[in-house]
Design an enzyme around this catalytic site. Sequence first.
Site, PDB file in Angstrom:
ATOM      1  N   THR A 131       0.802  -1.218   0.000  1.00 49.38           N
ATOM      2  CA  THR A 131       0.000   0.000   0.000  1.00 49.38           C
ATOM      3  C   THR A 131       0.841   1.276   0.000  1.00 49.38           C
ATOM      4  OG1 THR A 131      -1.424   1.366   1.431  1.00 49.38           O
ATOM      5  CG2 THR A 131      -0.178  -0.350   2.510  1.00 49.38           C
ATOM      6  N   GLU A 133       0.271   3.630   1.786  1.00 52.92           N
ATOM      7  CA  GLU A 133       0.357   4.065   3.182  1.00 52.92           C
ATOM      8  C   GLU A 133       1.757   3.776   3.752  1.00 52.92           C
ATOM      9  OE1 GLU A 133      -2.089   5.753   4.599  1.00 52.92           O
ATOM     10  OE2 GLU A 133      -1.424   5.763   6.676  1.00 52.92           O
ATOM     11  N   TYR A 154      -1.081   0.361  10.875  1.00 53.60           N
ATOM     12  CA  TYR A 154      -1.395  -0.315   9.601  1.00 53.60           C
ATOM     13  C   TYR A 154      -0.209  -0.199   8.640  1.00 53.60           C
ATOM     14  CZ  TYR A 154      -3.473  -0.868   4.931  1.00 53.60           C
ATOM     15  OH  TYR A 154      -3.724  -1.235   3.631  1.00 53.60           O
ATOM     16  N   LYS A 158       2.170  -3.248   7.173  1.00 53.87           N
ATOM     17  CA  LYS A 158       2.282  -3.498   5.724  1.00 53.87           C
ATOM     18  C   LYS A 158       3.743  -3.445   5.268  1.00 53.87           C
ATOM     19  CE  LYS A 158      -1.928  -4.116   3.927  1.00 53.87           C
ATOM     20  NZ  LYS A 158      -2.299  -5.275   3.087  1.00 53.87           N
TER      21      LYS A 158
END
Length: 340
Positions: A131, A133, A154, A158
């Site tokens: 991602t 992110e 999160y 990841k």
Amino acid sequence: MAKRALITGITGQDGSYLAELLLLKGYEVHGIIRRASTVNTRRIDHLYVDPHESAVRLFMHYGDMVDGSRMSVLLSEIRPDEVYHLASQSHVRVSFDEPEYTANATGLGTIRLLEAIRQARLDCRFYQASTSEMFGSSAPPQNEDTLFQPQSPYGTAKVFAHCTTKNYREAYGMFACSGILFNHESPRRGETFVTRKITRAVARIKAGLDEHLWMGNIDAVRDWGYAPEYVEGMWRMLQADEPDDYVLATGDGCTVRDFLAMAFDAVGLDWERHVRFDERYLRPSEVGSLIGDPSRAKVAWGWDPLVRTPELVKIMVNADILALESGGHVIDRPELPGWA
Ligand code: NAP
Ligand code: G4F
């Protein structure tokens, strides 16, 4: 013989489109679902009664990314040719409330799956749902070489999963790829992500059912694309000659404020009359701007998304109006050539 794919997270937005795409391509599709006290297969139920007779090629198995022994059993029994690992606690704001669970399901879950593949000695291709992110506070535009500076539990989980995938590729020669996907949305997007929250609210406000929409940081910039095009990119990644990591993005940045303006404008309303600030939607640390550079995927296999944010807004607003008028859940057909 038909190729066999396993999708974790098949009940989510991406999993449902990917299952649809793979069935259209003639795959036998297996999905891992969690046992819930209520039905959680709303996004894939239509695939059991598909006119392409996919019912006989779609199989569901109970499992959870926190249960490693179950992963081992499933991988040994199913013996897939391709694994698309999409399951994750995928909400950034929620990851601040549940950091340990997020790390377990999203981070360790990936290593459980990779170990299950390795120990079953499967010669299969593996896709990891990485991602944007992960880039966190790195300035845009971000590409495959941009430094990871995650700003949430999160994001850190990841990064762990992303690096683990690369390590299994390099250490064991596995065909393991990570797609670093920027935000992608659709009428099947979860209702608490910002785009869907907005388009649902627009439909309800237009119908006179609500008056206000409560929002957090509307200055954030995101690169919003259309989910069906991104799942097609996942499939292409696993058809390449060599495994690698790729950014998928539109390359266009848009603020939440601009998304709001476009969504309300689509039904002739002025967003500033209806939107209110609520600090509960702020995050302890925020990712200010994510704008992707998808050049590598474009050069490698011509991936170039057709749907840009303004059209995406219209697709989502229209779908939410239709769902409200029909009094419930309506499953969309992707607005792309070849998906009808
Ligand atoms: P989503 O709609 O939130 O779906 C997440 C899926 O993961 C659901 O099927 C969910 O099952 C499943 N899941 C969650 N925790 C699990 C667990 N412990 N064990 C087994 N399954 C579990 O997410 P999405 O938007 O489709 O995204 C797919 C993947 O891409 C995710 O990994 C996400 O982090 C990543 N990603 C998404 C975007 C985006 O913009 N959409 C961008 C980059 C990366 P339930 O239905 O039972 O909850
Ligand atoms: O829609 P969001 O919750 O998505 P976010 O945080 O960008 O994460 C999504 O995209 C990632 C890819 O970059 C995925 F990996 C991840 O799984 C997920 O799919 O929030 C988008 C922006 C944020 O800056 C947030 O602070 O919108 C801002 N925002 C403002 N008000 C809001 C709200 N977000 C939500 N969810 N709800 C609000 O009321």
